[in-house]
Design a protein around this motif. Sequence first.
Motif, PDB file in Angstrom:
ATOM      1  N   GLY A   1      41.867  49.641  45.373  1.00 49.06           N
ATOM      2  CA  GLY A   1      42.033  49.713  43.924  1.00 49.06           C
ATOM      3  C   GLY A   1      40.985  48.953  43.150  1.00 49.06           C
ATOM      4  O   GLY A   1      40.975  49.013  41.924  1.00 49.06           O
ATOM      5  N   ILE A   2      40.097  48.233  43.831  1.00 51.55           N
ATOM      6  CA  ILE A   2      39.127  47.385  43.162  1.00 51.55           C
ATOM      7  C   ILE A   2      37.723  47.706  43.645  1.00 51.55           C
ATOM      8  O   ILE A   2      37.500  47.953  44.828  1.00 51.55           O
ATOM      9  CB  ILE A   2      39.445  45.882  43.408  1.00 51.55           C
ATOM     10  CG1 ILE A   2      38.363  44.982  42.805  1.00 51.55           C
ATOM     11  CG2 ILE A   2      39.618  45.600  44.878  1.00 51.55           C
ATOM     12  CD1 ILE A   2      38.365  44.931  41.320  1.00 51.55           C
ATOM     13  N   SER A   3      36.766  47.756  42.730  1.00 53.50           N
ATOM     14  CA  SER A   3      35.360  47.936  43.083  1.00 53.50           C
ATOM     15  C   SER A   3      34.543  46.919  42.310  1.00 53.50           C
ATOM     16  O   SER A   3      34.611  46.863  41.077  1.00 53.50           O
ATOM     17  CB  SER A   3      34.899  49.358  42.738  1.00 53.50           C
ATOM     18  OG  SER A   3      33.531  49.514  43.042  1.00 53.50           O
ATOM     19  N   ILE A   4      33.779  46.085  43.031  1.00 53.78           N
ATOM     20  CA  ILE A   4      32.990  45.021  42.394  1.00 53.78           C
ATOM     21  C   ILE A   4      31.550  45.039  42.879  1.00 53.78           C
ATOM     22  O   ILE A   4      30.813  44.058  42.715  1.00 53.78           O
ATOM     23  CB  ILE A   4      33.614  43.635  42.676  1.00 53.78           C
ATOM     24  CG1 ILE A   4      33.736  43.412  44.189  1.00 53.78           C
ATOM     25  CG2 ILE A   4      34.955  43.487  41.983  1.00 53.78           C
ATOM     26  CD1 ILE A   4      34.188  42.013  44.556  1.00 53.78           C
ATOM     27  N   ALA A   5      31.117  46.129  43.479  1.00 55.82           N
ATOM     28  CA  ALA A   5      29.754  46.207  44.020  1.00 55.82           C
ATOM     29  C   ALA A   5      28.729  46.037  42.910  1.00 55.82           C
ATOM     30  O   ALA A   5      28.962  46.387  41.752  1.00 55.82           O
ATOM     31  CB  ALA A   5      29.551  47.546  44.708  1.00 55.82           C
ATOM     32  N   GLY A   6      27.572  45.487  43.261  1.00 55.14           N
ATOM     33  CA  GLY A   6      26.472  45.377  42.319  1.00 55.14           C
ATOM     34  C   GLY A   6      26.548  44.192  41.389  1.00 55.14           C
ATOM     35  O   GLY A   6      25.777  44.112  40.433  1.00 55.14           O
ATOM     36  N   ASN A   7      27.474  43.257  41.630  1.00 54.79           N
ATOM     37  CA  ASN A   7      27.532  41.984  40.889  1.00 54.79           C
ATOM     38  C   ASN A   7      27.032  40.886  41.834  1.00 54.79           C
ATOM     39  O   ASN A   7      27.805  40.337  42.620  1.00 54.79           O
ATOM     40  CB  ASN A   7      28.966  41.695  40.420  1.00 54.79           C
ATOM     41  CG  ASN A   7      29.419  42.649  39.331  1.00 54.79           C
ATOM     42  OD1 ASN A   7      29.120  42.474  38.157  1.00 54.79           O
ATOM     43  ND2 ASN A   7      30.152  43.683  39.736  1.00 54.79           N
ATOM     44  N   ARG A   8      25.755  40.583  41.782  1.00 58.61           N
ATOM     45  CA  ARG A   8      25.131  39.736  42.798  1.00 58.61           C
ATOM     46  C   ARG A   8      25.582  38.289  42.766  1.00 58.61           C
ATOM     47  O   ARG A   8      25.408  37.550  43.741  1.00 58.61           O
ATOM     48  CB  ARG A   8      23.608  39.803  42.639  1.00 58.61           C
ATOM     49  CG  ARG A   8      23.054  41.214  42.827  1.00 58.61           C
ATOM     50  CD  ARG A   8      21.557  41.252  42.683  1.00 58.61           C
ATOM     51  NE  ARG A   8      21.027  42.603  42.886  1.00 58.61           N
ATOM     52  CZ  ARG A   8      19.737  42.912  42.796  1.00 58.61           C
ATOM     53  NH1 ARG A   8      18.851  41.967  42.506  1.00 58.61           N
ATOM     54  NH2 ARG A   8      19.347  44.153  42.991  1.00 58.61           N
ATOM     55  N   LYS A   9      26.163  37.849  41.663  1.00 59.66           N
ATOM     56  CA  LYS A   9      26.529  36.440  41.541  1.00 59.66           C
ATOM     57  C   LYS A   9      27.976  36.179  41.949  1.00 59.66           C
ATOM     58  O   LYS A   9      28.442  35.048  41.850  1.00 59.66           O
ATOM     59  CB  LYS A   9      26.322  35.967  40.102  1.00 59.66           C
ATOM     60  CG  LYS A   9      24.881  36.094  39.617  1.00 59.66           C
ATOM     61  CD  LYS A   9      24.758  35.688  38.153  1.00 59.66           C
ATOM     62  CE  LYS A   9      23.338  35.895  37.645  1.00 59.66           C
ATOM     63  NZ  LYS A   9      23.216  35.540  36.206  1.00 59.66           N
ATOM     64  N   LEU A  10      28.677  37.240  42.374  1.00 61.39           N
ATOM     65  CA  LEU A  10      30.076  37.065  42.761  1.00 61.39           C
ATOM     66  C   LEU A  10      30.187  36.536  44.173  1.00 61.39           C
ATOM     67  O   LEU A  10      29.341  36.787  45.028  1.00 61.39           O
ATOM     68  CB  LEU A  10      30.833  38.397  42.668  1.00 61.39           C
ATOM     69  CG  LEU A  10      31.169  38.893  41.258  1.00 61.39           C
ATOM     70  CD1 LEU A  10      31.834  40.254  41.335  1.00 61.39           C
ATOM     71  CD2 LEU A  10      32.070  37.908  40.531  1.00 61.39           C
ATOM     72  N   CYS A  11      31.301  35.862  44.422  1.00 64.53           N
ATOM     73  CA  CYS A  11      31.612  35.407  45.776  1.00 64.53           C
ATOM     74  C   CYS A  11      33.119  35.371  45.939  1.00 64.53           C
ATOM     75  O   CYS A  11      33.856  35.361  44.972  1.00 64.53           O
ATOM     76  CB  CYS A  11      31.029  34.020  46.043  1.00 64.53           C
ATOM     77  SG  CYS A  11      31.707  32.718  44.967  1.00 64.53           S
ATOM     78  N   GLY A  12      33.563  35.321  47.236  1.00 64.95           N
ATOM     79  CA  GLY A  12      34.992  35.214  47.512  1.00 64.95           C
ATOM     80  C   GLY A  12      35.716  36.522  47.269  1.00 64.95           C
ATOM     81  O   GLY A  12      35.154  37.529  46.885  1.00 64.95           O
ATOM     82  N   GLY A  13      37.037  36.503  47.541  1.00 62.92           N
ATOM     83  CA  GLY A  13      37.888  37.666  47.329  1.00 62.92           C
ATOM     84  C   GLY A  13      37.709  38.715  48.403  1.00 62.92           C
ATOM     85  O   GLY A  13      36.747  38.726  49.169  1.00 62.92           O
TER      86      GLY A  13
END
Length: 795
Positions: free
Chosen positions: A577-589
């Motif tokens: 249900g979640i898509s976060i690809a292409g956010n280079r500064k994210l971590c965890g989860g």
Amino acid sequence: MNSRQPVCSLFSSLNAFLFYGIVIFLTTNNTNATISSSSSYDYRNQTDRLALLSFKSLITHDPYGALTSWNTSFHFCDWSGVTCGKRHKRVIGLQLISQGLEGSLSPHVGNLSFLRELRLGNNSFHRTIPHELGRLFWLCVLNIVENEFSGVIPTNLLGSLNLETFQLGANELVGSIPKEISLLSKLNYLVVGNNHLTCGIPGITRTVIHFRESVWWEHSRHLWPFEKLKTILLRWLLQLRDNDLSGILPPSISNCSKLREFEMSINRFSGKLTIEFSKLTDINHIGLCNIFESREANEIKSIDSLNNCSKLEILIMRNCNFKGALLRSIGNLSDHLAILDLSENKLYGNLSSSIGNLVGLTHLAYNRLTGKISSTIGKLQKLQFVVFNDNQFLGPIPDTIGNWSMINRLGIDSNELEGIIPLSLGNCYRLKVLYRDNNRLSGNIPKQLLQLSSLSIGVDLSHNNLSGSLPSEIGDLKMLSFLKLSHNDLSGNIPSSLSGCSSLSYLYINDNLFQGMLQPSLSSMRGLVELDLFHNNLSGNIPRFLEGFSSLQALNMSFNDFEVEVPVRGVFANANGISIAGNRKLCGGLKRKDQPSQSSTNERFLKVFYIQLLKTTDGFSETSLIGKGGSSSIYKGLLEHDDRFVSVKVLHLQTQGARKKFIRECEARWSVRHRNLLKIITSCSSVDFQGNDFKALIYDYMSNGSLHDWIHLSVHASRLNLPQRINILIDIASALDYLHNFCGPTIVHCDLNPSNILLDDDMVAHVGDFGLTRFLETNSDLNSTSGVKGTIGYV
């Protein structure tokens, strides 16, 4: 045996007469003390009274107390539902419609010899229809629709030669309609639909056949052999919709000069429409939606013949395979016309300015029309429902649509309209839903539109060229259910006033230029089911309040600039249900082992540029070309830093509809994943060295080409054996099963043909080319008025 039937019938009738006479005599003697107290009763009155009491005795459930008054405290003429003649106090009417009564119908009702109307519709009477009703010589109206009567229609039931209305619909009746029905010379209203009757309706000349589209009377089967019918002399109305009627639609209907309603939608007729409507001068309703199983083209002149029908109010000729230019005389139709639907045909040409003459229109639908929308359309001030989607209208939207003060649904999506959204739209204060997606509209979103508090269903302005910021007035749409602004050039911050849309369930603002942080005020939008922020310039932390959105099922935040840690609760705990690809500064989860890694997710959205594709295809040379179609060319190439071949599909953007196909294919491919679907690696939306728009899709390379090549090219034909053919069919079926039943929303491919079935090294089939894909996001989409597109013959 046939020669003995009259004798047996007579003997049976005599026995019945003697039997019921004895019953009445004995009952009368036993109750003599009771009736002697009322001098108003004579023998004949007592017959009616006892018949009514017998009726009551077989009622097993009376939830509303309809028969409470049926006792000795009242004269039976004063009982609820009973009507008596003024002179002789005999029962002439029994009306107990929709009283929830359960039980069987007493045969003693046949003793109500003066009965003229028997209305028992919408109850729960069961068992068979008593043949004793055939004694009711004066009966004019018999209405027992929507009950649970079973068995056959009694033959002697048709002995009531005064019958005018005969309603048996929505029961469990079987067998055929008795031939004796042809003797009912006064019959003008017949309802027999929604039973289990078979065979035809014999010998009908003056009868109205009425199978209304409703819970009661639709879906009757094979009840009238039209192909054998030579003469029809109908009065008032003919309604036979939602059946499997076949054969030729009789041209003799043209002779029904008194016909007022002609409703034949959803049947399976063959041949062409040959009815001469000019003779039906009293007609006010024509419904011919989806009536032809064969696809023989109909002449547009059939519509022109309606100019003499001055009383016409409803004209629905949807999906009748009409071909030709829309007649300029369309404005000569009746000025009483309220509903005009000619959609899903093959009509072309401009929408005549004469349309402005039809000032009574409330509903309007067309398709395949070109040119500009005439400003005279603003004269149609009674319009409530307009469907102009999937046409080829050009130019601006006329400012005169602001005159549509009663409009509640406006659909002009999937055209070539350009210019700004008229400010006059703010005058349409009853508008509930607006579709203007897939056009070339530009400029800002007018605040006047967002101040229409009537907008309660949705607004779709996606796939246009709208720019500027989202006005703060968006918060005034407190009842709005969905908002689609994706694939535009909207910029600025997402206004905090958006939180005022407290009823919003679906918000799509992907593929824009929005920037900044998600405001804390948006935490009040707890009813969101889907939120798509894909491909913007949003930044900051992912708000923790999204964890508490219990209704949220799908969240796409990919390709933004979000940072820090990914939340782990709520929708974030569901990798699907979640898509976060292409956010280079994210971590965890997303740490669970059964969920895809971040690298595998990023792989699907690999970024490539025009220069890379130019190199890998040797300058898009002929030697790299492996396929070519009307709207694209496909090249073989080897991606830099990646040891695998790919197929590069370059869109011919000068071809009409190519941009829409690119967008639809991207949407479809990024929402699905299946072993038998051609895998999209990424896409490229850029400009070439001349500054022209460039769009391409990159897929896995299929070494064995298309199924078309294996079927039709001699070099392959001898090598495709039976097991391979079966396996290919299974692969295709698996892909379609997934698209139709296991991905959300449901996807319809619309262009399934051998050229779009690709085979890999192991001869595994992969379905490709999603350029004509349709998404079925709601139940209403299943009844969309949009025509089916694709490869005719395979669809």
